[in-house]
Design an enzyme around this catalytic site. Structure first.
Site, short mmCIF file in Angstrom:
data_model
loop_
_atom_site.label_atom_id
_atom_site.label_comp_id
_atom_site.label_asym_id
_atom_site.label_seq_id
_atom_site.Cartn_x
_atom_site.Cartn_y
_atom_site.Cartn_z
N CYS A 169 2.10 5.09 -0.46
CA CYS A 169 3.38 4.65 -1.03
C CYS A 169 4.52 4.78 -0.01
CB CYS A 169 3.77 5.49 -2.25
SG CYS A 169 2.44 5.90 -3.37
N ASP A 170 4.58 5.90 0.67
CA ASP A 170 5.79 6.25 1.43
C ASP A 170 5.61 6.28 2.95
OD1 ASP A 170 7.05 6.61 -1.02
OD2 ASP A 170 6.61 8.75 -1.10
N CYS A 209 2.30 10.85 -1.44
CA CYS A 209 1.52 9.62 -1.35
C CYS A 209 1.82 8.87 -0.06
CB CYS A 209 1.83 8.75 -2.58
SG CYS A 209 1.06 7.14 -2.53
#
Ligand code: NAP
Length: 307
Positions: free
Chosen positions: A139-140, A136
């Site tokens: 997200c990251d 992701c």
């Protein structure tokens, strides 16, 4: 073990959608049981750091998941850690069976079992999740600011991940196993116009290399047969996701990929059966949209119970 109690709602899945549904269900006065296979959080529990949940500047996924579970339980939701193996939702009283031998009954069911990213299936892939391997970019991605990363895949998701990362990272390799991308043309055009994205075609990722964390990929150029190492700081795997929807066959409408077709009201074609979170076909799969679904589904379930 048969439990004679008939719950107002049983929630299947303990990710953000499930716990949000549990919170809203108990606050609506429903007797509520949430069944989770492993531990609270689902995909959230494996997210290293969450920086896009409104009101919380930064939190690790595990802690956010625990907080969601504690809040729902404090409100009166029961939890069962077990795997649901059978769901019969078509009768007025729904039946849920688990691997642990439980047989449960409910007036409504909120199905929030989520989706799981497809894995490349390479050694170390699971172990190095959060240590160089991610599924992701939203997200990251920020953890790789100014670094060199690779994205695996050739579809819309991979293209979008690469474009997202190109704004954060110094260099983004898009590694695709064939000679043409599956991504839609406008995305392909954007990829071509982005200077720091390099597409590596006809290439298989053969191994993840590093000491305790990912530092390079072993690649195979399938046309020439040449095998070589590509140093990188992170790999984002975007080769598709698999919704966990097998239990819903014939009880909810699924699209060709297995996602549940339900509107913003989270209702399925089966009265009293609702879906929430990543298992539902929707344009954006994030913690906040899963939690929103849970709230909507629980409110709809309460209306069905009290009608
Ligand atoms: P996808 O379209 O199924 O693409 C998956 C890609 O990963 C394909 O290029 C595939 O290669 C590759 N792949 C699959 N298994 C692999 C493996 N084991 N090793 C290496 N590569 C592998 O998946 P997606 O991109 O996640 O998209 C899923 C669905 O959501 C699609 O319908 C997509 O259109 C939609 N979506 C739409 C948008 C948008 O409209 N903006 C954004 C994201 C997703 P091959 O091409 O060789 O099969």
């Amino acid at each position: 073990m048969s439990n004679a109690k008939i719950y107002d709602t049983v929630i299947i899945g303990g990710g953000p959608a499930g716990y949000s549904a549990a919170l809203y269900a108990v606050r609506a006065g429903l007797s509520t049981l949430l069944i989770e296979k492993l531990a609270p959080g689902g995909q959230l529990a494996t997210t290293t750091e969450v920086e896009n949940y409104p009101g919380i500047a930064s939190i690790d996924g595990w802690s956010l998941a625990q907080a969601m579970a504690e809040q729902a339980v404090a409100g009166g939701a029961e939890q069962l850690f077990d795997e649901v193996t059978e769901l019969q939702a078509q009768s007025q009283i729904k039946l849920i069976r688990t691997a642990g031998g439980e047989e449960l009954q409910a007036r409504t069911v909120i199905y929030a079992a989520g989706a799981e990213p497809k894995l490349l299936g390479l050694p170390k892939e699971q172990e190095w999740r959060g240590r160089g391997v991610s599924y992701c970019a939203t997200c990251d991605g920020l953890f790789y600011r100014g670094r060199t990363v690779a994205v695996a895949g050739g579809g819309n998701s991979a293209a979008e991940e690469a474009l997202h990362l190109s704004k954060i990272c110094e260099k983004v390799y898009l590694i695709h196993r064939r000679d043409t991308l599956r991504a839609e043309m406008p995305l392909q055009q954007k990829l071509a116009q982005t200077a720091n994205i390099e597409i590596i075609y006809d290439t298989a990722i053969e191994a993840l290399l590093g000491e305790g964390k990912l530092s390079a990929l072993q690649l195979l150029d399938k046309k020439s047969g040449h095998s070589y190492e590509l140093p990188i700081d992170g790999l984002f795997v975007a080769i598709g996701r698999t919704p966990i929807s097998a239990l819903l066959q014939h009880q909810a409408q699924l699209d060709a990929d297995g996602y549940v077709l339900a509107g913003e009201d989270c209702r399925t074609m089966t009265p009293g059966l609702f879906v929430a979170g990543d298992v539902r076909r929707k344009p954006l799969r994030q913690i906040v949209t899963a939690a929103a679904d849970g709230a909507v589904a629980a409110t709809a379930a309460a209306a069905a119970v009290w009608q």
